[in-house]
Design a protein around this motif. Structure first.
Motif, short mmCIF file in Angstrom:
data_model
loop_
_atom_site.label_atom_id
_atom_site.label_comp_id
_atom_site.label_asym_id
_atom_site.label_seq_id
_atom_site.Cartn_x
_atom_site.Cartn_y
_atom_site.Cartn_z
N PRO A 152 54.52 42.68 32.99
CA PRO A 152 53.67 43.80 33.42
C PRO A 152 53.20 43.70 34.86
CG PRO A 152 53.02 43.02 31.27
CD PRO A 152 54.03 42.04 31.77
N THR A 153 53.00 42.47 35.33
CA THR A 153 52.53 42.31 36.72
C THR A 153 53.60 42.76 37.72
OG1 THR A 153 53.16 39.99 36.44
CG2 THR A 153 50.82 40.51 36.36
N ALA A 154 54.87 42.70 37.26
CA ALA A 154 55.95 43.15 38.16
C ALA A 154 55.98 44.67 38.25
CB ALA A 154 57.29 42.63 37.64
N MET A 155 55.26 45.31 37.34
CA MET A 155 55.28 46.78 37.31
C MET A 155 54.03 47.38 37.96
SD MET A 155 56.91 47.50 33.57
CE MET A 155 56.61 49.24 33.62
N ILE A 156 53.27 46.56 38.70
CA ILE A 156 52.03 47.08 39.30
C ILE A 156 52.32 48.32 40.14
CG2 ILE A 156 50.30 46.61 41.08
CD1 ILE A 156 50.00 43.85 39.99
N GLU A 199 42.49 53.63 40.36
CA GLU A 199 41.20 53.54 39.66
C GLU A 199 41.37 52.91 38.27
OE1 GLU A 199 38.35 54.28 41.20
OE2 GLU A 199 39.63 54.62 42.94
N LEU A 200 40.37 53.14 37.44
CA LEU A 200 40.35 52.55 36.10
C LEU A 200 41.65 52.80 35.33
CD1 LEU A 200 38.60 51.17 33.87
CD2 LEU A 200 37.94 53.46 33.15
N ASN A 201 42.20 54.02 35.48
CA ASN A 201 43.40 54.39 34.72
C ASN A 201 44.54 53.38 34.90
OD1 ASN A 201 42.12 56.58 33.82
ND2 ASN A 201 43.22 58.08 35.05
N MET A 202 44.68 52.90 36.13
CA MET A 202 45.78 52.00 36.39
C MET A 202 45.62 50.69 35.63
SD MET A 202 47.11 50.02 39.72
CE MET A 202 46.16 48.61 39.26
N TYR A 203 44.41 50.16 35.63
CA TYR A 203 44.17 48.89 34.93
C TYR A 203 44.32 49.07 33.41
CZ TYR A 203 42.28 47.71 39.47
OH TYR A 203 42.15 47.51 40.80
N THR A 256 45.02 44.71 44.08
CA THR A 256 44.65 46.08 44.46
C THR A 256 43.15 46.39 44.44
OG1 THR A 256 44.83 46.87 42.18
CG2 THR A 256 46.82 47.01 43.53
N ALA A 257 42.33 45.54 43.79
CA ALA A 257 40.94 45.96 43.56
C ALA A 257 40.01 45.64 44.73
CB ALA A 257 40.42 45.29 42.30
N ASP A 258 38.85 46.29 44.75
CA ASP A 258 37.82 45.93 45.72
C ASP A 258 36.55 45.49 44.98
OD1 ASP A 258 37.04 48.29 44.67
OD2 ASP A 258 37.08 49.43 46.56
N ILE A 259 36.70 45.25 43.71
CA ILE A 259 35.61 44.72 42.89
C ILE A 259 36.24 44.12 41.63
CG2 ILE A 259 35.18 46.85 41.58
CD1 ILE A 259 32.19 46.25 41.83
N GLY A 260 35.56 43.14 41.09
CA GLY A 260 36.10 42.52 39.86
C GLY A 260 36.43 41.06 40.09
N PHE A 261 36.72 40.36 39.01
CA PHE A 261 36.96 38.92 39.07
C PHE A 261 38.17 38.58 39.92
CE2 PHE A 261 34.56 36.34 35.74
CZ PHE A 261 33.47 37.19 35.75
N GLY A 262 39.24 39.36 39.77
CA GLY A 262 40.46 39.09 40.51
C GLY A 262 40.22 39.22 42.01
N TYR A 263 39.54 40.29 42.37
CA TYR A 263 39.23 40.52 43.78
C TYR A 263 38.37 39.39 44.33
CZ TYR A 263 36.43 42.33 47.64
OH TYR A 263 35.77 42.48 48.83
N ARG A 264 37.29 39.03 43.59
CA ARG A 264 36.36 38.00 44.05
C ARG A 264 37.06 36.65 44.17
NH1 ARG A 264 32.44 40.24 46.20
NH2 ARG A 264 31.93 41.43 44.33
N LEU A 265 37.90 36.35 43.22
CA LEU A 265 38.62 35.07 43.26
C LEU A 265 39.53 35.01 44.48
CD1 LEU A 265 39.51 34.61 39.47
CD2 LEU A 265 38.10 33.08 40.83
N ARG A 266 40.16 36.13 44.79
CA ARG A 266 41.06 36.16 45.96
C ARG A 266 40.27 35.89 47.25
NH1 ARG A 266 42.90 40.59 49.34
NH2 ARG A 266 41.82 42.05 47.96
N LEU A 295 45.22 41.67 34.15
CA LEU A 295 44.11 42.33 34.85
C LEU A 295 43.75 41.57 36.12
CD1 LEU A 295 41.94 44.50 34.96
CD2 LEU A 295 40.50 43.06 33.52
N ILE A 296 43.61 40.25 36.01
CA ILE A 296 43.24 39.45 37.18
C ILE A 296 44.31 39.61 38.27
CG2 ILE A 296 42.88 37.08 38.04
CD1 ILE A 296 40.54 38.05 36.36
N ALA A 297 45.57 39.60 37.82
CA ALA A 297 46.66 39.75 38.80
C ALA A 297 46.57 41.11 39.49
CB ALA A 297 48.00 39.60 38.10
N ALA A 298 46.29 42.15 38.71
CA ALA A 298 46.20 43.50 39.28
C ALA A 298 44.99 43.61 40.19
CB ALA A 298 46.12 44.52 38.16
N GLU A 299 43.88 43.05 39.78
CA GLU A 299 42.68 43.10 40.62
C GLU A 299 42.89 42.29 41.90
OE1 GLU A 299 39.04 43.72 37.37
OE2 GLU A 299 39.50 41.71 38.09
N TRP A 300 43.57 41.18 41.76
CA TRP A 300 43.88 40.32 42.92
C TRP A 300 44.63 41.14 43.97
CZ3 TRP A 300 43.16 34.78 42.95
CH2 TRP A 300 43.67 34.14 44.07
#
Lengths: 265, 322
Positions: free
Chosen positions: A118-122, A132-136, A213-223, A206-211
């Motif tokens: 799934p991460t390859a299909m981001i 937005e939310l829909n993508m996640y 594309t996101a500007d908030i969330g655990f993935g973003y913060r970890l990055r 989710l973490i991979a996607a947030e890493w």
């Protein structure tokens, strides 16, 4: 002897001892690192961890706390994605397990879909559903969907014998009653077990996607914090992820025990 | 009144393999019929056809005059491996049938309180039936916590609470130990006694049973009529047909298990049905209805008023003679 049972006391003693060894090893490594470089943040000590907690819980210029914002964003996405994925998988999996037409329609597609990470299909989700939310939600739900739907399908096929279905008909059941009152109820424990197994992968997607594309969330913060080598923040987030995943896993196991006492351990 | 079960010129094949051919059978209300035959002769195929899950390629099957084209409440089934619903207790398993038969999903959701009241009634019926079958202690247990014998009793209760026109028992004691098997055989004889008492009161006997078994002693001990299905015959067509159909002794549950009574009949059955070299022709050993009609005339109402075989009642043995 292999698989020889041990007492509970011995069990807990080993578990606690292993934990103490890890903590001691970490403390020693952190101490050694500080001897070389007192400002090092790669292996933070207790004081640095307290600073990390303060960073996470300190209101920013807008009065928001990082930790609360990230928790809300990540777990909101995770929950919504899981919910959609679980419902979708249950409906399609049950249909495949009960109706050969549905099996013919979905089985090949699901098999193909399950082979693509799934991460390859981001990029695909990004194009189809925006950022937005829909993508996640789409990413998580479609990410867990093949595995979960196949688990439901296999359970419906293998855990419910032909004899059980034929007998239901002799007891006066209609087709929909066989699906709901026999097949669904028989596979509930396997379904809950399958959900337990997908909680972790859903969080990985989710973490991979947030890493990315996101500007908030655990993935973003970890990055961001990893780039700055603020491991006192990173480790705290990792601990929160582990604890919440454990809590979700325990809740599902508890629900399975309570809802299906007949299934055993 | 039509027969409890009528099989009319049933044929079945899998590709080129003709399994059943010219199978004809009439079972009266209240009869306990044992169906035996060599492995692969089509007993299971015939059973599935009667159940309605695998309708025959040719011919027709009727339960109480209604043609069987799919499984329904008219024909009940007890399988060798119980097939109880794991997620229901013994009592719930037995109450499951009336619930499915008398309500639907929408009724259970939108008329919940009516459903709840009805469900309590079915649970009470189930409790009484389980008590009758000596399962008081198993009522609240799940199938996983029951012994094989208890599971099979629950399965029988689950089937008979529906009052099917015909009850099929598919090798029901095949997976049980000797002692449990004997207990359950006696339980079936007790059900047969209920048939006898119902007939004496002039009522319709409640249980009509077709028992498929590999145990010849069991067939003669439980049933009042034994049928042999075999592919070894000299009738000039491929596939199995009925080559043996004779009355069997009727044992009371308290009678000694004296299998010597049917020794000769069993040896005859063994030769006619199981011996590949002996090929019976025509209806030489299909004599049940001939004997019956000699004694009672044609049973136009389909109800069997009296046995025509040996009656083994209590310690005494008597034979009904013409």
């Amino acid at each position: 002897m292999i698989r020889k049972p041990i007492s509970k006391v011995r069990w807990w003693a080993f578990s606690i001892a292993a934990m103490v060894v890890v903590v001691l090893l970490y403390s020693w490594m952190s101490y050694r690192q500080k001897e070389f470089n007192p400002k090092d943040t790669t292996i933070p000590n207790a004081t640095q961890f307290l600073e990390g907690i303060e960073t996470l819980t300190k209101p920013d210029v807008n009065g928001d706390m990082w930790l609360i914002m990230d928790l809300r964003a990540t777990y909101g996405r995770h929950l919504a994605g899981m919910l959609v994925g679980v419902i979708l998988s249950l409906v399609i999996g049950l249909a495949m397990g009960c109706y050969t037409d549905a099996e013919a329609i979905f089985k090949f597609q699901l098999t193909c879909l399950s082979k693509i990470p799934p991460t390859a299909m981001i990029a695909v989700y990004f194009v189809l559903f925006g950022t937005e939310l829909n993508m996640y939600v789409a990413m998580i739900s479609l990410g867990i969907f093949p595995t979960l739907a196949m688990a439901v399908y296999q359970a419906a096929r293998k855990d419910v014998t032909h004899d059980a279905i034929y007998k239901a008909y002799t007891l006066g059941a209609s087709d929909s009653e066989v699906v709901w009152n026999v097949v669904f109820k028989q596979i509930i424990p396997r379904f809950l077990e399958a959900i337990r197994l997908t909680v972790g992968p859903a969080m990985v997607f989710l973490i991979a996607a947030e890493w990315a594309t996101a500007d908030i969330g655990f993935g973003y913060r970890l990055r961001i914090q990893s780039r700055l080598l603020n491991m006192n923040v990173v480790y705290i987030y990792l601990v929160i992820l582990a604890l919440t995943s454990y809590l979700m896993d325990w809740s599902l196991a508890y629900a399975r025990r309570k809802m299906c006492p007949w299934f055993g351990e | 009144m039509p027969f409890a079960l009528k099989i009319d010129e049933v044929c079945h094949n899998f590709g080129d393999n003709q399994v059943l051919n010219h199978v004809n059978l009439k079972v009266g209300h209240g009869q306990f019929v044992a169906l035996v035959g060599p492995s692969g002769c089509g007993k299971s195929t015939l059973l599935r056809a009667i159940l309605g899950t695998h309708p025959p390629v040719g011919g027709n099957i009727y339960a109480h005059g209604t043609e069987i084209t799919r499984p329904s409440c008219d024909v009940g089934i007890v399988y060798q491996h119980y097939s109880l619903y794991d997620f229901l207790t013994a009592q719930e398993n037995v109450a499951f049938g009336p619930m499915l038969d008398q309500t639907n999903l929408w009724f259970r959701i939108f008329r919940f309180w009516d459903f709840f009241r009805m469900y309590r009634g079915w649970m009470e019926d189930a409790r009484q039936l389980l008590n009758k079958l000596d399962l008081e202690k198993a009522i609240n247990k799940f199938p996983a916590d029951l012994s094989g014998g208890m599971k099979q009793r629950v399965a029988i209760a689950q089937a008979i609470i529906m009052k099917p026109k015909v009850l099929l028992l598919d090798e029901p004691f095949g997976a049980l130990d000797e002692s449990t098997r004997e207990d359950l055989q006696v339980m079936l004889l007790q059900l047969y006694q209920e048939n006898v008492r119902a007939r004496d009161r002039g009522e319709m006997p409640p249980y009509t049973v077709v028992l498929v078994t590999h145990e010849l002693n069991e067939a003669f001990y439980i049933a009042d009529r034994v049928i042999g299905l075999s592919q070894y015959h000299g009738n000039g067509f491929p596939g199995a047909t009925i080559v043996f159909d004779q009355p069997a002794p009727v044992f009371s549950p308290t009678a000694p298990r004296n299998f010597g009574i049917f020794f000769e009949q069993k040896e005859l059955l063994r030769k006619v049905v199981f011996d590949e070299k002996y090929l019976p022709k025509g209806d030489e050993f299909v004599t049940f209805w001939n004997q019956y009609e000699k004694l009672h005339g044609i049973p136009a109402d389909g109800v069997m008023p009296k046995s025509i075989g040996t009656v083994v009642d209590g310690p005494a043995i008597t034979t009904i003679k013409e």
